[in-house]
Design a protein around this motif. Structure first.
Motif, mmCIF file in Angstrom:
data_model
loop_
_atom_site.group_PDB
_atom_site.id
_atom_site.type_symbol
_atom_site.label_atom_id
_atom_site.label_comp_id
_atom_site.label_asym_id
_atom_site.label_seq_id
_atom_site.Cartn_x
_atom_site.Cartn_y
_atom_site.Cartn_z
ATOM 1 N N GLU A 183 -14.772 -41.082 -7.592
ATOM 2 C CA GLU A 183 -13.878 -40.485 -8.358
ATOM 3 C C GLU A 183 -13.457 -41.105 -9.459
ATOM 4 O O GLU A 183 -13.821 -42.450 -9.603
ATOM 5 C CB GLU A 183 -12.627 -40.438 -7.186
ATOM 6 N N GLU A 218 -23.023 -38.280 -13.301
ATOM 7 C CA GLU A 218 -21.902 -38.008 -12.306
ATOM 8 C C GLU A 218 -21.630 -36.436 -12.343
ATOM 9 O O GLU A 218 -21.907 -35.778 -13.384
ATOM 10 C CB GLU A 218 -20.558 -38.592 -13.045
ATOM 11 N N THR A 242 -19.058 -33.012 -10.866
ATOM 12 C CA THR A 242 -17.962 -32.622 -10.108
ATOM 13 C C THR A 242 -18.123 -31.129 -9.302
ATOM 14 O O THR A 242 -17.380 -30.293 -9.270
ATOM 15 C CB THR A 242 -16.669 -32.492 -11.155
ATOM 16 N N GLY A 273 -15.580 -29.545 -5.686
ATOM 17 C CA GLY A 273 -15.116 -29.954 -7.124
ATOM 18 C C GLY A 273 -14.934 -31.531 -7.092
ATOM 19 O O GLY A 273 -14.533 -31.963 -8.140
ATOM 20 N N SER A 274 -15.190 -32.273 -5.824
ATOM 21 C CA SER A 274 -14.794 -33.687 -6.000
ATOM 22 C C SER A 274 -15.868 -34.468 -6.564
ATOM 23 O O SER A 274 -16.990 -33.803 -6.699
ATOM 24 C CB SER A 274 -14.628 -34.159 -4.461
ATOM 25 N N GLY A 275 -15.719 -35.551 -6.911
ATOM 26 C CA GLY A 275 -16.838 -36.420 -7.733
ATOM 27 C C GLY A 275 -18.061 -36.765 -6.658
ATOM 28 O O GLY A 275 -17.924 -36.766 -5.560
ATOM 29 N N ASP A 315 -22.296 -38.623 -1.962
ATOM 30 C CA ASP A 315 -21.098 -39.215 -2.107
ATOM 31 C C ASP A 315 -20.725 -39.930 -0.946
ATOM 32 O O ASP A 315 -21.462 -39.972 0.209
ATOM 33 C CB ASP A 315 -20.084 -37.715 -2.148
#
Length: 274
Positions: A32, A61, A63, A68-70, A244
């Protein structure tokens, strides 16, 4: 007298808290932008600090996973770009937990290297997918697996060099559009290596004790104590995969983990639970 009783209660409460803290986090990357949850600091979320031993591996990186999160995104493909990427700053791992959440846009595998000391000392857990429906536990000393090779090329996939190879139990024809998140945990205790691998939606919590995950899908009891070594994300031609919530526990961490106090059952909960 009341003050004495209060001090005794505080001491007992502290002991209870310590007894429930099963491990210490030495590394946590959630990719994030704020980096507020990262351990030891926000630098672990920077793709520039994830330097693969194979220059063909390209981390970037993204999204796009899956809400939609990193996440970290490996964009290259082909056996020639396979290999290990050491976790930045993790070079003193012997016993503990290594875990992450993955998604696939390819049929090949990903996994972890650990207790690694040089090119020929350490262990590999490979998480197969559609092409290799297995969990493979191998030793670098047995040639599993040099940078730039897929597991079949180093005969560590149904070739006899692997220590363990068992069906992952996920079935076939698995999604290859990054829409399904999978949880993987490796727990290393002395000579014992245990592996859990399942859809994230089936996980009772990111920080639960391993016995709450059910029986391990694969295990090997015969690992050598090679001394503290590095931990890395390993992959074979894992094109457009996402990773992640990479977490490592062990002695010397900065944050105690109470596995019974962190419940997360969806991807969003995982991101918010810590």
């Amino acid at each position: 007298m009341r003050r004495t009783h209060l001090l005794v209660l505080i001491a007992l409460f502290s002991i209870v808290l310590i007894s429930h803290a099963s491990a210490q986090i030495i590394f946590y990357a959630d990719f994030e932008v704020s980096g507020s949850k990262a351990i030891p600091d926000a630098s672990v979320n920077d793709p520039a600090n994830w330097v693969s031993e194979n220059e063909g591996t390209i981390w970037a990186e993204t999204t796009e996973f899956p809400d939609g999160s990193g996440a970290l995104h490996q964009t290259a493909e082909g056996c020639g770009i396979s290999g290990n990427t050491p976790l930045p700053g993790v070079d003193n791992f012997s016993d503990g937990i290594i875990q992450a959440v993955f998604s696939w846009q390819d049929d090949d595998g990903v996994g972890f290297q650990f207790r690694r000391v040089g090119d020929n000392r350490g262990y590999l857990v490979g998480l197969g997918y559609n092409e290799t429906p297995q969990i493979i536990i191998g030793s670098l000393a047995d040639g599993c697996c040099p940078s730039g090779q897929c597991l079949d090329q180093c005969t560590c996939e149904n070739g006899g060099n692997e220590l363990v190879g068992v069906d992952h139990g996920l079935g076939g024809d698995l999604s290859q559009d990054n829409s399904v998140a999978y949880f993987a945990r490796v727990e290393v205790t002395g000579s014992l290596i245990q592996v859990w691998y399942m859809p994230l939606e089936d996980v009772p919590g990111l920080f639960v004790a391993s016995d709450e995950l059910g029986d391990p899908i694969a295990e090997y009891d015969g690992a050598d104590d090679l001394g503290p070594g590095t931990v890395g994300i390993w992959h074979e031609s894992w094109g457009n995969g996402r990773v992640d919530s990479v977490l490592v526990t062990g002695p010397g961490g900065t944050t105690d983990v109470d596995p019974h106090g962190k419940v997360s059952t969806t991807w969003g909960d995982v991101k918010d639970s810590y």
